[in-house]
Write a protein that holds these residues in place. Structure first.
Motif, PDB file in Angstrom:
ATOM      1  N   HIS A   1     -78.066  56.276   1.307  1.00  0.00           N
ATOM      2  CA  HIS A   1     -78.835  55.232   1.948  1.00  0.00           C
ATOM      3  C   HIS A   1     -79.120  55.628   3.395  1.00  0.00           C
ATOM      4  O   HIS A   1     -78.814  56.741   3.816  1.00  0.00           O
ATOM      5  CB  HIS A   1     -78.098  53.889   1.863  1.00  0.00           C
ATOM      6  N   MET A   2     -79.705  54.714   4.131  1.00  0.00           N
ATOM      7  CA  MET A   2     -80.136  55.029   5.486  1.00  0.00           C
ATOM      8  C   MET A   2     -78.949  55.400   6.386  1.00  0.00           C
ATOM      9  O   MET A   2     -79.086  56.209   7.299  1.00  0.00           O
ATOM     10  CB  MET A   2     -80.891  53.823   6.043  1.00  0.00           C
ATOM     11  N   GLY A   3     -77.808  54.798   6.117  1.00  0.00           N
ATOM     12  CA  GLY A   3     -76.616  55.136   6.906  1.00  0.00           C
ATOM     13  C   GLY A   3     -76.233  56.595   6.733  1.00  0.00           C
ATOM     14  O   GLY A   3     -75.865  57.266   7.697  1.00  0.00           O
ATOM     15  N   HIS A   4     -76.332  57.085   5.499  1.00  0.00           N
ATOM     16  CA  HIS A   4     -76.063  58.501   5.277  1.00  0.00           C
ATOM     17  C   HIS A   4     -77.086  59.345   6.028  1.00  0.00           C
ATOM     18  O   HIS A   4     -76.732  60.356   6.623  1.00  0.00           O
ATOM     19  CB  HIS A   4     -76.173  58.851   3.788  1.00  0.00           C
ATOM     20  N   ALA A   5     -78.339  58.922   5.957  1.00  0.00           N
ATOM     21  CA  ALA A   5     -79.392  59.699   6.614  1.00  0.00           C
ATOM     22  C   ALA A   5     -79.063  59.866   8.096  1.00  0.00           C
ATOM     23  O   ALA A   5     -79.226  60.941   8.658  1.00  0.00           O
ATOM     24  CB  ALA A   5     -80.741  59.020   6.439  1.00  0.00           C
ATOM     25  N   LEU A   6     -78.574  58.797   8.708  1.00  0.00           N
ATOM     26  CA  LEU A   6     -78.172  58.883  10.114  1.00  0.00           C
ATOM     27  C   LEU A   6     -77.006  59.852  10.270  1.00  0.00           C
ATOM     28  O   LEU A   6     -77.029  60.745  11.120  1.00  0.00           O
ATOM     29  CB  LEU A   6     -77.778  57.490  10.630  1.00  0.00           C
ATOM     30  N   ASP A   7     -75.986  59.668   9.465  1.00  0.00           N
ATOM     31  CA  ASP A   7     -74.786  60.497   9.540  1.00  0.00           C
ATOM     32  C   ASP A   7     -75.134  61.974   9.377  1.00  0.00           C
ATOM     33  O   ASP A   7     -74.696  62.816  10.164  1.00  0.00           O
ATOM     34  CB  ASP A   7     -73.815  60.036   8.440  1.00  0.00           C
ATOM     35  N   GLU A   8     -75.943  62.275   8.367  1.00  0.00           N
ATOM     36  CA  GLU A   8     -76.277  63.683   8.107  1.00  0.00           C
ATOM     37  C   GLU A   8     -77.168  64.243   9.211  1.00  0.00           C
ATOM     38  O   GLU A   8     -77.042  65.398   9.593  1.00  0.00           O
ATOM     39  CB  GLU A   8     -77.014  63.845   6.772  1.00  0.00           C
TER      40      GLU A   8
ATOM     41  N   VAL B   1     -77.021  51.357  10.314  1.00  0.00           N
ATOM     42  CA  VAL B   1     -78.468  51.175  10.352  1.00  0.00           C
ATOM     43  C   VAL B   1     -78.771  49.800   9.754  1.00  0.00           C
ATOM     44  O   VAL B   1     -78.391  49.519   8.631  1.00  0.00           O
ATOM     45  CB  VAL B   1     -79.203  52.255   9.541  1.00  0.00           C
ATOM     46  N   ARG B   2     -79.385  48.967  10.528  1.00  0.00           N
ATOM     47  CA  ARG B   2     -79.679  47.604  10.079  1.00  0.00           C
ATOM     48  C   ARG B   2     -81.160  47.445   9.788  1.00  0.00           C
ATOM     49  O   ARG B   2     -81.963  48.301  10.148  1.00  0.00           O
ATOM     50  CB  ARG B   2     -79.247  46.607  11.156  1.00  0.00           C
ATOM     51  N   ASP B   3     -81.514  46.336   9.197  1.00  0.00           N
ATOM     52  CA  ASP B   3     -82.926  46.126   8.909  1.00  0.00           C
ATOM     53  C   ASP B   3     -83.626  45.545  10.141  1.00  0.00           C
ATOM     54  O   ASP B   3     -83.013  45.380  11.192  1.00  0.00           O
ATOM     55  CB  ASP B   3     -83.121  45.252   7.657  1.00  0.00           C
ATOM     56  N   GLU B   4     -84.903  45.219  10.004  1.00  0.00           N
ATOM     57  CA  GLU B   4     -85.666  44.774  11.170  1.00  0.00           C
ATOM     58  C   GLU B   4     -85.116  43.501  11.792  1.00  0.00           C
ATOM     59  O   GLU B   4     -85.332  43.224  12.969  1.00  0.00           O
ATOM     60  CB  GLU B   4     -87.133  44.534  10.771  1.00  0.00           C
ATOM     61  N   LEU B   5     -84.434  42.725  10.957  1.00  0.00           N
ATOM     62  CA  LEU B   5     -83.892  41.473  11.469  1.00  0.00           C
ATOM     63  C   LEU B   5     -82.469  41.633  11.985  1.00  0.00           C
ATOM     64  O   LEU B   5     -81.834  40.670  12.384  1.00  0.00           O
ATOM     65  CB  LEU B   5     -83.918  40.406  10.368  1.00  0.00           C
TER      66      LEU B   5
ATOM     67  N   GLY C   1     -82.354  47.242   1.647  1.00  0.00           N
ATOM     68  CA  GLY C   1     -82.115  48.656   1.921  1.00  0.00           C
ATOM     69  C   GLY C   1     -83.414  49.437   1.834  1.00  0.00           C
ATOM     70  O   GLY C   1     -84.337  49.053   1.119  1.00  0.00           O
ATOM     71  N   ILE C   2     -83.495  50.499   2.607  1.00  0.00           N
ATOM     72  CA  ILE C   2     -84.672  51.353   2.545  1.00  0.00           C
ATOM     73  C   ILE C   2     -84.205  52.753   2.186  1.00  0.00           C
ATOM     74  O   ILE C   2     -83.288  53.292   2.800  1.00  0.00           O
ATOM     75  CB  ILE C   2     -85.431  51.340   3.886  1.00  0.00           C
ATOM     76  N   ASP C   3     -84.804  53.308   1.179  1.00  0.00           N
ATOM     77  CA  ASP C   3     -84.425  54.626   0.692  1.00  0.00           C
ATOM     78  C   ASP C   3     -84.972  55.697   1.625  1.00  0.00           C
ATOM     79  O   ASP C   3     -86.173  55.779   1.850  1.00  0.00           O
ATOM     80  CB  ASP C   3     -85.010  54.789  -0.721  1.00  0.00           C
TER      81      ASP C   3
ATOM     82  N   GLY D   1     -71.738  55.045  18.657  1.00  0.00           N
ATOM     83  CA  GLY D   1     -70.979  53.834  18.354  1.00  0.00           C
ATOM     84  C   GLY D   1     -71.789  52.572  18.209  1.00  0.00           C
ATOM     85  O   GLY D   1     -71.246  51.533  17.830  1.00  0.00           O
ATOM     86  N   ASN D   2     -73.077  52.628  18.519  1.00  0.00           N
ATOM     87  CA  ASN D   2     -73.873  51.408  18.451  1.00  0.00           C
ATOM     88  C   ASN D   2     -74.792  51.382  17.229  1.00  0.00           C
ATOM     89  O   ASN D   2     -75.311  52.405  16.816  1.00  0.00           O
ATOM     90  CB  ASN D   2     -74.721  51.247  19.708  1.00  0.00           C
ATOM     91  N   ASP D   3     -74.992  50.187  16.697  1.00  0.00           N
ATOM     92  CA  ASP D   3     -75.885  50.016  15.557  1.00  0.00           C
ATOM     93  C   ASP D   3     -77.321  50.249  15.983  1.00  0.00           C
ATOM     94  O   ASP D   3     -77.646  50.170  17.167  1.00  0.00           O
ATOM     95  CB  ASP D   3     -75.769  48.592  15.006  1.00  0.00           C
ATOM     96  N   LEU D   4     -78.168  50.528  15.016  1.00  0.00           N
ATOM     97  CA  LEU D   4     -79.585  50.619  15.344  1.00  0.00           C
ATOM     98  C   LEU D   4     -80.388  49.929  14.252  1.00  0.00           C
ATOM     99  O   LEU D   4     -79.918  49.751  13.141  1.00  0.00           O
ATOM    100  CB  LEU D   4     -80.019  52.070  15.500  1.00  0.00           C
ATOM    101  N   ARG D   5     -81.575  49.521  14.610  1.00  0.00           N
ATOM    102  CA  ARG D   5     -82.417  48.853  13.635  1.00  0.00           C
ATOM    103  C   ARG D   5     -83.477  49.789  13.113  1.00  0.00           C
ATOM    104  O   ARG D   5     -84.024  50.594  13.854  1.00  0.00           O
ATOM    105  CB  ARG D   5     -83.102  47.635  14.267  1.00  0.00           C
ATOM    106  N   PHE D   6     -83.747  49.625  11.838  1.00  0.00           N
ATOM    107  CA  PHE D   6     -84.794  50.430  11.228  1.00  0.00           C
ATOM    108  C   PHE D   6     -86.119  49.692  11.350  1.00  0.00           C
ATOM    109  O   PHE D   6     -86.269  48.569  10.881  1.00  0.00           O
ATOM    110  CB  PHE D   6     -84.489  50.689   9.752  1.00  0.00           C
ATOM    111  N   TYR D   7     -87.074  50.333  11.986  1.00  0.00           N
ATOM    112  CA  TYR D   7     -88.426  49.783  12.079  1.00  0.00           C
ATOM    113  C   TYR D   7     -89.400  50.830  11.581  1.00  0.00           C
ATOM    114  O   TYR D   7     -89.352  51.978  12.020  1.00  0.00           O
ATOM    115  CB  TYR D   7     -88.792  49.470  13.537  1.00  0.00           C
TER     116      TYR D   7
END
Length: 882
Positions: free
Chosen positions: A52-59, A517-521, A532-534, A558-564
RNA sequence: GGGGUUGUAGCUCAGAUGGUUAGAGUGCCUCGUUGACAUCGAGGAGGUCACAGAUUCGAGUUCUGUCAGCCCCACCA
């Protein structure tokens, strides 16, 4: 010219490039290679499903670090792999069995495991595919799985050693049980959530008929298992009642009223019903006071045998029945609404039932101490640092870890029970004979280990442990662990403990923590929300480089981010910008001698300036990657490429490019190629595909950019300017550009329309550079002609910057009144600023306490501002007298 | 009940060790397409850096408190 499309189309080349990297073994690492070891082990994704998007960030973060270090010449290894994810994967496979109308018990252990392995193949491959799509440069030849042969050997060895040292034990304890997953859970697999419930107040009569004691409970059905009532020893209300016998309603069990300091006098009536089999606190009190343990809830959440009409009822059905019966019997005093925390299975969200069970545990205290020491001594560092506190706090309050799971998918515990002599044997190798009695009637322990047990060994099991391989010697301890803050307790602490225990060293020096990774909201991306966004969808649309760049820009450790989607788009636009800047160069490069090298004398101011900016960018990017500030590094790259290189430098090269001086043209092509090539290398860790394909199209490059050296300032030294004030001069020139554009815009003149500009130099030291750069001024502002004057032209718009007055003479177009008003506004602003600066400089304490260079810079500011003020005043004066 | 974290432009976020007139992306307004790019260029509007104190010559940045949001941990039935 190579045919190069007008827009950036990543779909055209990303897959091929990756395949080429892999084919050419660019990811390959050996322990013997030169360079300082740099190693990252991937947080193994669960084979449950896809990334998922969290993995994409991690990788992405890992790949940036890996590519950067590989280019720097380190011996770099990124170890890929996947995790068997016990409960999760088993649950998925059981689900598919259910759909087929069967279940694992019908299938049997062996057949069931075959099914899970098939599942693993399918999703393991999907994960590898996704990692490749993202551009991850891991060494695929070394791909591992937490249940492969090597990891299994490591698990066996570690388990047996811990058992032999008494750090693993089997015992009957109260544990968290999930009735749906039908297994024990560790404490951290239980999520506490506040729920709106009820507090039922019950009265339990005394045997001697002298009245009642009132207790309260949130789980009335557990009363069937009550074996005592506790009060606080100092509670005056109950002092005389301690020792009395109480009769448990409905069951008629006789049980003691006793004193224990665990009880809170202030809560409720101060008397607690005690259910040792189904509550952790009651369990402890039960041990202290020798209470009977009566287990009344089965593992599947139904009521146990021997409870009459309650037996077999679901625990919640039973609750209703019990309440009704208590009420009927006059034992229910009252019911109040009550909010309390209830534990849920982190996997399936079923309410967890605490119950007594025989399980395997790891003793944590002795393992935790060195892990605490490791951060206190700085051997292990968290980025950002604040996670150290969370880590230490958790370790200091650690409790024993329940590691046995009543599942089939996982590392089966290597223990055998002898039916002949009753002894248990723990062994690293399978046994078929009891070492105690030589009997053959052995039964293997059916339970498997908590998934995190094998994950805890990942940093050394993947490097070859239990063998002492060259890789293990070379790459352990690894350099950095990159992971989300959500698995610090599950994984990071356990790796540290096991690493220290079995290797004597921390498994990694840095723990680089990122957020979710969070959604737009701003909501967590979850299956239940369907938000979730693939990552593959994003890659298909915009390319992996865009996704990667979007994920790092504006993100801090350490901080969350939003997916836009709009952020992905702007990353894609950035890629397109680079694409087109490169296209511009390649088009102009056609037919030109790529081997030409200019001398220092061939360079113009713009060339010196861009080299100086590039050098600053190299420094800033390098420094920020080194401190894990990848978002900052990306920002510097973005600014340099878009603003300095494209908006200014490329524009400034066009005169020479389209001019008739062949040598000047060659020089500029050399400069553009050199700067672009260097910039691509600097950017490569962030946008590997785009940089690779352009790199290959540039002249004088060979091989893959991923194996090229990372840029250093030193490589630019031959092109570096001798001027020591290049920034200051550039500021003047850039200031002139902006000011002229601004004036034209205010007058409503097309920015591309030619207009005469008059400059009056007020600081002699800028005269030379301004004369030198008049061509630049024309190129960027369409000012033509640019002339110099000693006097202020009368009918003109004007502005003043450091050292230069700028005039747009437009007789007839200038409304003197308006112009005066405009200048007056500017003047007021400057005066205000000058006043505040002067204020500082008049403050004795500022003068005496502030560092000399700060005072000096304030003085300079003031003098510059005063010059401007004086120019403006003269100008206004002049206009008024027209 | 403990602990953490966030609060900066309409929106999403940067602003390490206190020191330029606080930045970017996006959105908005005006203008501009024949030569790398409209997935673009030029210009512009928009911020009392949540609030109140404290430390300091100087605070968006340090400290304390308040308010608001989010998160983690926790064995009060």
């Amino acid at each position: 010219m190579s045919n190069i499309s007008k827009t950036y189309e990543p779909q055209q080349f990303e897959k091929e490039i990756y395949a080429a990297w892999e084919r050419d073994k660019n990811f390959h690492t050996t322990a013997e290679a030169e360079g300082a070891p740099y190693c990252i082990v991937i947080p193994p994704p669960n084979v449950t499903g896809q990334l998922h998007m969290g993995h994409a960030l991690d990788e992405t973060l890992q790949d940036i670090l890996i590519r950067y270090h590989r280019m720097k010449g380190d011996n770099t290894l990124w170890m890929p792999g996947t995790d068997h994810a016990g409960i999760a994967t088993q649950a998925k496979v059981e689900e598919s069995l259910r759909a087929e109308g069967t279940n694992r018990y019908e299938l049997g252990r062996e057949k069931f495991l075959e099914r899970v392995w098939q599942w693993k193949e399918k999703f393991g491959n999907r994960i590898s595919y996704q990692l490749r799509t993202l551009g991850s440069s891991c060494d695929w030849e070394r791909e591992r799985f937490t249940m492969d042969k090597g990891c299994s050997a490591a698990v066996r060895k570690v388990f047996v050693q811990l058992y032999n040292e008494g750090l693993i034990y089997r015992g009957t304890r109260i544990i968290n049980w999930c009735p749906k997953c039908n297994t024990a859970l560790s404490d951290i697999e239980v999520e506490h959530e506040t729920e709106q419930g009820h507090l039922w107040h019950l009265r339990y009569p005394f045997k001697d008929g002298s009245g009642y004691v009132e207790v309260a409970t949130t789980r009335p059905e557990t009363m069937l298992g009550d074996t005592g009532v506790a009060v606080h020893p100092d509670d005056e209300r109950y002092k005389n009642l301690v020792g009395k016998t109480v009769i448990l309603p409905l069951v008629n069990r006789e049980m003691p009223l006793f004193a224990d300091s665990y009880v809170d006098k202030e809560f409720g009536t101060g008397a607690v019903k005690v259910t040792p089999s189904h509550d952790p606190n009651d369990f402890e009190m039960g041990l202290r006071h020798n209470l009977e343990q009566v287990k009344v809830i089965n593992n599947d959440g139904t009521m146990a045998e021997g409870l009459g009409k309650y037996s077999g009822l679901d625990r919640y059905e039973c609750r209703k029945q019990i309440v009704a019966d208590l009420e009927a019997g006059g034992f229910l005093v009252r019911v109040e609404d009550y909010e309390h925390a209830v534990g849920h299975c982190s996997r399936c969200h079923t309410t967890v039932e605490p119950l007594i069970s025989k399980q395997w545990f790891v003793k944590m205290e002795t393992l935790a101490a060195p892990a605490i020491e490791a951060v206190k001594s700085g051997k292990l560092q968290f980025v950002p640092e604040r996670f150290t506190k969370i880590y230490v706090n958790w370790l200091e309050n650690i409790r024993d870890w329940c590691i046995s799971r009543q599942l089939w998918w996982g590392h089966q515990i290597p223990a055998w029970y002898c039916d002949d002599c009753g002894e248990m044997t723990v062994s690293e190798t399978d046994i078929d004979e009891c070492p105690h009695c030589h009997g053959k009637n052995l039964r293997r322990e059916e339970d498997v280990l908590d998934t995190w047990f094998s994950s805890a060994l990942w940093p050394f099991s993947t490097l070859g442990y239990p063998e002492e391989t060259p890789e293990l010697k070379k790459f352990y301890p690894t350099s950095v662990l990159v992971t989300g803050y959500d698995i610090i307790f599950f994984w990071v602490v356990r790796m540290v403990m096991m690493g220290l225990k079995f290797r004597g060293e921390v498994p990694f020096k840095h723990v680089f923590i990122h957020g979710l990774v969070r959604d737009e909201l701003g909501r967590k991306m979850t299956k239940s929300l369907g938000n979730g966004i693939d990552p593959v969808e994003v890659i298909d649309k915009y390319g992996a480089d865009s996704l990667r760049f979007m994920l790092v820009t504006g993100n801090t450790p350490g901080n969350d981010l939003r997916f836009y989607w709009s952020k992905v788009e702007s990353a894609r636009n950035f890629a397109n910008k680079i694409w087109n800047a490169s296209r511009f160069l390649l088009m102009n490069l056609e037919g030109f001698d790529a081997t030409f090298k200019p001398t220092r004398k061939d360079l113009e101011f713009a060339d010196e300036w861009i080299i100086s900016e590039l050098a600053k960018t190299i420094e800033a990017v390098t420094k920020n990657i080194d401190r894990f500030e990848l978002g900052e590094a990306a920002r510097f790259l973005n600014d340099f490429i878009w603003s300095e290189f494209c908006d200014y430098y490329i524009e400034l090269t066009k005169a020479r490019l389209y001019g008739s001086d062949a040598r000047a043209k060659a020089t500029v092509l050399f400069m553009l190629s050199t700067v672009l090539e260097c910039t691509l290398r600097l950017l490569h860790p962030f946008m590997p595909f785009l940089t690779e394909i352009i790199h290959q199209k540039l002249p004088n490059t060979q091989g893959s950019i991923m194996l090229a050296p990372y840029p250093t300032v030193d490589e630019l030294k031959d092109l570096m300017s001798d001027r020591d004030n290049i920034d200051e001069l550039a500021n003047v020139i850039l200031g002139v550009f902006r000011t002229i554009r601004n004036l034209k815009s205010e007058l409503g003149i097309d920015s591309r329309k030619k207009a005469a500009v008059v400059l009056k130099v007020t600081r002699a030291k800028y005269a030379e550079i301004l004369h030198e750069c008049t061509g630049y001024i024309t190129a960027l502002t369409f000012a033509e002609p640019v002339t110099f004057a000693e006097e202020k032209p009368a009918h003109a718009m004007s502005a003043v910057i450091d050292g230069v007055e700028i005039y747009l003479p437009l007789e007839g177009l200038i409304d003197t009144e308006k112009e005066i008003a405009r200048l007056q506004k500017e003047l007021d602003k400057l005066k205000k600023f000058a006043a505040s600066t002067a204020g500082k400089l008049n403050n004795e304490r500022f003068l005496s306490k502030a560092p000399a260079e700060v005072v000096q810079s304030e003085r300079e500011k003031l003098s510059v501002t005063e010059e401007k003020i004086s120019s403006l005043e003269q100008r206004i004066n002049q206009l008024e007298n027209l």
